[in-house]
Design a protein around this motif. Structure first.
Motif, mmCIF file in Angstrom:
data_model
loop_
_atom_site.group_PDB
_atom_site.id
_atom_site.type_symbol
_atom_site.label_atom_id
_atom_site.label_comp_id
_atom_site.label_asym_id
_atom_site.label_seq_id
_atom_site.Cartn_x
_atom_site.Cartn_y
_atom_site.Cartn_z
ATOM 1 N N GLY A 4 -0.141 3.868 -2.489
ATOM 2 C CA GLY A 4 -1.556 4.205 -2.523
ATOM 3 C C GLY A 4 -1.846 5.632 -2.118
ATOM 4 N N SER A 12 0.813 -1.224 0.000
ATOM 5 C CA SER A 12 0.000 0.000 0.000
ATOM 6 C C SER A 12 0.844 1.270 0.000
ATOM 7 C CB SER A 12 -0.939 0.012 1.216
ATOM 8 O OG SER A 12 -1.832 -1.077 1.176
ATOM 9 N N THR A 17 -8.266 3.550 0.800
ATOM 10 C CA THR A 17 -6.866 3.180 0.632
ATOM 11 C C THR A 17 -6.074 3.499 1.891
ATOM 12 O OG1 THR A 17 -7.036 3.661 -1.739
ATOM 13 C CG2 THR A 17 -4.828 3.483 -0.813
ATOM 14 N N ASN A 57 -4.176 0.711 4.156
ATOM 15 C CA ASN A 57 -2.773 0.870 4.519
ATOM 16 C C ASN A 57 -2.591 0.810 6.032
ATOM 17 O OD1 ASN A 57 0.070 1.712 4.312
ATOM 18 N ND2 ASN A 57 -0.659 3.710 4.981
#
Length: 284
Positions: A241, A238, A254, A258
């Motif tokens: 992201g 992530s 997102t 994460n």
């Protein structure tokens, strides 16, 4: 309950806060820490100068935010964060995390720290929190240096987001801080990994190198399509992201993904570090 027993939790909290303040102070007094932060600050400066000395136009190559720097200096911070995530940020975080316990052991100060009534679990937590502060200081340094470089070299104006919407400069600066926070959270899992590795050895350089190698390995595995089923569980999955925060509205899912991923690494490797450190013979 006697007054003495009632006062013990307060004294323990004060001791913990005192240890944490000392840890952060020592960390940011080290020349090595400032050298790493200056190196991170140099990334946006080099990016800005390189774009400024080039033609300044959109060459059609590279990420769109990189080619938009010449039109809006606020993109310097965004581009620099993206460029620093694969190597520079994991490198600096790995150095700090790998040094947490191994550094004290190599200097012979670990046994003296454990003489204090803080206890091993509290000392381990303080070491993690101190390294976590650096996790947020590092990307914030990149963002601040990038913003200052962008203001000095390029025009500043409303930011055009990935969704095509424009936001004013004030909101653009807020988005940059959110990007720094995202990256800071993204580095917490690596910090926990480095803390655990640091409990395994008395050689800080070895712990630092192992932590950085694990970060690079995670990124390499994340690029292999044959391991697609494993990707969501990789430490670095992530990391990039953060660009979803440059949409209107921001895609907070997102950020949450994460945070949950890094929390999982913190819990697992924090438990491993606890198990190792609380049973370690520091006199050996």
């Amino acid at each position: 309950m006697s007054r003495t027993e009632q006062a013990r939790p307060v004294e323990r909290r004060r001791l913990g806060l005192s240890l944490l303040a000392t840890e952060i102070t020592v960390l940011f007094r080290r020349k090595r820490t400032w050298a790493m932060l200056l190196a991170l600050a140099a990334v946006p400066v080099l990016v800005g100068v390189a774009i400024r000395l080039s033609s300044g136009g959109d060459s059609g190559r590279g990420p769109s935010f990189l080619t938009q720097i010449a039109g809006n200096g606020l993109f310097v911070g965004v581009a620099s964060l993206v460029l620093a995530i694969p190597l520079f940020l994991p490198l600096t975080v790995g150095v700090v995390a790998g040094d947490t316990i191994a550094g004290e052991a190599s200097q012979g100060t670990l046994r003296y720290l454990l003489v204090a009534p803080a206890g091993r679990p509290r000392l381990l937590l303080v070491k993690f929190l101190g390294a976590a502060v650096f996790c947020f200081a590092a990307p914030l340094t990149v963002v601040v240096a990038g913003t200052l470089t962008g203001v000095a070299l390029f025009p500043i104006g409303p930011i055009t987001l990935l969704s095509g919407d424009q936001v004013p400069v004030a909101e653009g600066l807020l988005r940059l801080l959110l990007l720094a926070a995202y990256v800071g959270v993204a580095m917490l899992g690596l910090t926990a990994v480095g803390l655990f590795v640091s409990t395994l050895t008395d050689v800080p350089v070895g712990a630092m190198a192992a932590t950085v190698v694990l970060a690079v390995t995670s990124q390499v595995l994340d690029q292999l399509p044959q391991l697609e089923a494993l990707h969501p569980f990789l430490l670095s999955d992530s990391w990039l992201g953060l660009i979803d925060l440059l949409r209107q509205p921001p895609e907070w899912g997102t950020f949450g993904t994460n945070a949950l991923l890094q929390l999982g690494y913190v819990v697992v490797f924090g438990a491993l570090a606890y198990g190792r450190f609380t049973t370690r013979d520091v006199l050996a």
